[in-house]
Motif scaffolding. Structure first.
Motif, PDB file in Angstrom:
ATOM      1  N   LEU A 131       0.038   3.673  -9.854  1.00  0.00           N
ATOM      2  CA  LEU A 131       0.352   2.333 -10.331  1.00  0.00           C
ATOM      3  C   LEU A 131       0.757   1.480  -9.132  1.00  0.00           C
ATOM      4  CD1 LEU A 131       1.690   4.537 -12.542  1.00  0.00           C
ATOM      5  CD2 LEU A 131       2.154   2.422 -13.757  1.00  0.00           C
ATOM      6  N   GLY A 132       0.057   0.394  -8.941  1.00  0.00           N
ATOM      7  CA  GLY A 132       0.365  -0.500  -7.840  1.00  0.00           C
ATOM      8  C   GLY A 132      -0.161  -1.888  -8.141  1.00  0.00           C
ATOM      9  N   ALA A 190       7.286   0.801 -11.319  1.00  0.00           N
ATOM     10  CA  ALA A 190       6.393   0.448 -10.217  1.00  0.00           C
ATOM     11  C   ALA A 190       6.706  -0.948  -9.695  1.00  0.00           C
ATOM     12  CB  ALA A 190       4.938   0.531 -10.681  1.00  0.00           C
ATOM     13  N   ARG A 191       6.987  -1.868 -10.604  1.00  0.00           N
ATOM     14  CA  ARG A 191       7.300  -3.242 -10.199  1.00  0.00           C
ATOM     15  C   ARG A 191       8.612  -3.294  -9.419  1.00  0.00           C
ATOM     16  NH1 ARG A 191       5.556  -8.263 -11.955  1.00  0.00           N
ATOM     17  NH2 ARG A 191       6.981  -9.962 -11.421  1.00  0.00           N
ATOM     18  N   GLN A 192       9.633  -2.612  -9.907  1.00  0.00           N
ATOM     19  CA  GLN A 192      10.920  -2.616  -9.216  1.00  0.00           C
ATOM     20  C   GLN A 192      10.793  -2.028  -7.810  1.00  0.00           C
ATOM     21  OE1 GLN A 192      14.116  -0.859 -11.448  1.00  0.00           O
ATOM     22  NE2 GLN A 192      13.687  -2.024 -13.298  1.00  0.00           N
ATOM     23  N   SER A 193      10.017  -0.964  -7.685  1.00  0.00           N
ATOM     24  CA  SER A 193       9.828  -0.339  -6.385  1.00  0.00           C
ATOM     25  C   SER A 193       9.139  -1.294  -5.413  1.00  0.00           C
ATOM     26  CB  SER A 193       9.008   0.943  -6.536  1.00  0.00           C
ATOM     27  OG  SER A 193       8.769   1.541  -5.293  1.00  0.00           O
ATOM     28  N   ARG A 230       0.830  -1.214   0.000  1.00  0.00           N
ATOM     29  CA  ARG A 230       0.000   0.000   0.000  1.00  0.00           C
ATOM     30  C   ARG A 230       0.857   1.252   0.000  1.00  0.00           C
ATOM     31  NH1 ARG A 230      -2.985  -2.816   4.197  1.00  0.00           N
ATOM     32  NH2 ARG A 230      -4.821  -3.822   3.289  1.00  0.00           N
ATOM     33  N   LEU A 231       1.999   1.176   0.654  1.00  0.00           N
ATOM     34  CA  LEU A 231       2.896   2.333   0.733  1.00  0.00           C
ATOM     35  C   LEU A 231       3.753   2.486  -0.515  1.00  0.00           C
ATOM     36  CD1 LEU A 231       4.119   1.897   4.422  1.00  0.00           C
ATOM     37  CD2 LEU A 231       2.306   3.396   3.579  1.00  0.00           C
ATOM     38  N   GLU A 232       3.779   1.466  -1.364  1.00  0.00           N
ATOM     39  CA  GLU A 232       4.681   1.470  -2.509  1.00  0.00           C
ATOM     40  C   GLU A 232       3.977   1.743  -3.833  1.00  0.00           C
ATOM     41  OE1 GLU A 232       7.924   1.525  -2.914  1.00  0.00           O
ATOM     42  OE2 GLU A 232       8.000   1.734  -0.739  1.00  0.00           O
ATOM     43  N   THR A 233       2.797   2.338  -3.786  1.00  0.00           N
ATOM     44  CA  THR A 233       2.105   2.699  -5.021  1.00  0.00           C
ATOM     45  C   THR A 233       2.845   3.851  -5.692  1.00  0.00           C
ATOM     46  OG1 THR A 233      -0.031   2.011  -4.119  1.00  0.00           O
ATOM     47  CG2 THR A 233      -0.058   3.509  -6.009  1.00  0.00           C
ATOM     48  N   LEU A 234       3.182   3.670  -6.959  1.00  0.00           N
ATOM     49  CA  LEU A 234       3.885   4.711  -7.702  1.00  0.00           C
ATOM     50  C   LEU A 234       2.893   5.782  -8.139  1.00  0.00           C
ATOM     51  CD1 LEU A 234       6.533   5.657  -9.104  1.00  0.00           C
ATOM     52  CD2 LEU A 234       5.781   4.361 -11.108  1.00  0.00           C
ATOM     53  N   GLU A 235       3.224   7.047  -7.878  1.00  0.00           N
ATOM     54  CA  GLU A 235       2.369   8.158  -8.259  1.00  0.00           C
ATOM     55  C   GLU A 235       3.074   9.007  -9.312  1.00  0.00           C
ATOM     56  OE1 GLU A 235       0.903  10.371  -4.994  1.00  0.00           O
ATOM     57  OE2 GLU A 235      -0.031   8.648  -4.018  1.00  0.00           O
ATOM     58  N   VAL A 236       2.329   9.369 -10.356  1.00  0.00           N
ATOM     59  CA  VAL A 236       2.884  10.154 -11.459  1.00  0.00           C
ATOM     60  C   VAL A 236       1.951  11.310 -11.762  1.00  0.00           C
ATOM     61  CG1 VAL A 236       3.688  10.103 -13.845  1.00  0.00           C
ATOM     62  CG2 VAL A 236       3.898   8.048 -12.423  1.00  0.00           C
ATOM     63  N   GLN A 286      -0.200   1.521 -21.057  1.00  0.00           N
ATOM     64  CA  GLN A 286       0.651   1.113 -22.174  1.00  0.00           C
ATOM     65  C   GLN A 286       2.109   1.540 -21.989  1.00  0.00           C
ATOM     66  OE1 GLN A 286      -1.329   2.881 -25.540  1.00  0.00           O
ATOM     67  NE2 GLN A 286      -2.986   1.364 -25.565  1.00  0.00           N
ATOM     68  N   ASP A 287       2.419   2.225 -20.893  1.00  0.00           N
ATOM     69  CA  ASP A 287       3.770   2.735 -20.652  1.00  0.00           C
ATOM     70  C   ASP A 287       4.596   1.672 -19.924  1.00  0.00           C
ATOM     71  OD1 ASP A 287       6.093   4.101 -19.769  1.00  0.00           O
ATOM     72  OD2 ASP A 287       5.027   6.003 -19.863  1.00  0.00           O
ATOM     73  N   ALA A 288       5.401   0.936 -20.666  1.00  0.00           N
ATOM     74  CA  ALA A 288       6.196  -0.145 -20.084  1.00  0.00           C
ATOM     75  C   ALA A 288       7.203   0.383 -19.072  1.00  0.00           C
ATOM     76  CB  ALA A 288       6.910  -0.920 -21.189  1.00  0.00           C
ATOM     77  N   ARG A 289       7.730   1.578 -19.325  1.00  0.00           N
ATOM     78  CA  ARG A 289       8.731   2.138 -18.421  1.00  0.00           C
ATOM     79  C   ARG A 289       8.138   2.409 -17.037  1.00  0.00           C
ATOM     80  NH1 ARG A 289       9.920   7.020 -16.661  1.00  0.00           N
ATOM     81  NH2 ARG A 289       8.284   7.930 -17.959  1.00  0.00           N
ATOM     82  N   LEU A 290       6.955   3.011 -17.004  1.00  0.00           N
ATOM     83  CA  LEU A 290       6.310   3.294 -15.722  1.00  0.00           C
ATOM     84  C   LEU A 290       5.939   2.011 -14.994  1.00  0.00           C
ATOM     85  CD1 LEU A 290       3.955   6.338 -16.448  1.00  0.00           C
ATOM     86  CD2 LEU A 290       6.063   6.306 -15.109  1.00  0.00           C
ATOM     87  N   LYS A 291       5.420   1.035 -15.726  1.00  0.00           N
ATOM     88  CA  LYS A 291       5.031  -0.219 -15.089  1.00  0.00           C
ATOM     89  C   LYS A 291       6.247  -0.950 -14.528  1.00  0.00           C
ATOM     90  CE  LYS A 291       2.581  -1.986 -18.492  1.00  0.00           C
ATOM     91  NZ  LYS A 291       1.674  -2.907 -19.204  1.00  0.00           N
ATOM     92  N   ASP A 292       7.365  -0.896 -15.251  1.00  0.00           N
ATOM     93  CA  ASP A 292       8.586  -1.522 -14.768  1.00  0.00           C
ATOM     94  C   ASP A 292       9.102  -0.809 -13.520  1.00  0.00           C
ATOM     95  OD1 ASP A 292      10.793  -3.484 -15.196  1.00  0.00           O
ATOM     96  OD2 ASP A 292      11.989  -1.667 -15.446  1.00  0.00           O
TER      97      ASP A 292
END
Length: 204
Positions: free
Chosen positions: A98-99, A172-175, A47-53, A164-170
């Motif tokens: 993104l989470g 978020a996953r790494q985080s 819950r704390l690791e949701t990426l915000e853009v 569709q943004d692979a960079r953002l999804k990657d």
């Protein structure tokens, strides 16, 4: 003879000391934590690791005439749209999140073998929330309902772009993986692997 006795005494004392040190200093046997506890702690971390853009874009909108059952009403409706030329432009600001959907995460997503644990992350979730206080509607003759359609169209477009943004999804996953790995290591696991499919075996 006395010297030999002293030597033997020293050796015996050293052996006893080494034995005591080994008993007290040896690593404790690893006990796997309860799966329910692990799952709940992973949910809290996620819950704390949701990426915000932060996002913004200029959008334009021309509403489509609504159809009716009566031909002449359709003609009049098209004529009114042609004459009034409804249109709108806006600079729209939004926040994308993104989470991972950890509400769907349970013990079946973990496979623990000794000090190794394999983790199958749940699906990624993307949500977009507009920032109406910063959104600026310009050059518009739209009514309130049409303006709401414009903003909803912008929100859906933002959401589609982020999905569709692979960079953002990657990112978020790494985080998420970094934080979850840190948690699992503090729980005593020594190997943490994030996998696309769990190996066969008994769930942790």
């Amino acid at each position: 003879m006395a010297n030999l006795s002293r030597v033997l005494s020293v050796l015996a004392a050293a052996a006893v000391g080494a034995l005591v040190a080994w008993v007290f200093l040896r690593p404790a046997a690893f006990r796997q934590p309860d799966s329910a506890v692990v799952v709940e702690q992973m949910r809290e971390v996620a819950r704390l690791e949701t990426l915000e853009v932060a996002l913004y874009k200029k959008v334009t909108f021309t509403p489509e005439p609504e159809s009716t059952d009566a031909l002449w009403k359709d003609v009049l409706l098209w004529a009114s749209y042609t004459l009034k030329n409804p249109h709108g432009r806006a600079i729209v600001f939004a926040d994308a999140h993104l989470g991972f959907d950890f509400q769907r995460f349970d013990a079946s997503h973990l496979r623990a073998t000794g000090t190794r644990v394999d983790v199958l992350l749940p699906p990624m979730v993307v949500t977009v929330a507009l920032r109406p206080g910063e959104t600026e509607v310009i050059d518009s003759n739209l009514d309130s309902a049409q303006t709401a359609q414009l903003l909803e169209k912008a929100r859906l477009a933002f959401e589609r772009e982020v999905r569709q943004d692979a960079r953002l999804k990657d990112k978020a996953r790494q985080s998420a993986e970094r934080s979850l790995r840190g948690l699992l290591l503090t729980l005593g696991f020594r190997e943490v692997h994030f996998v696309e499919r769990l190996p066969l075996g008994t769930a942790g």
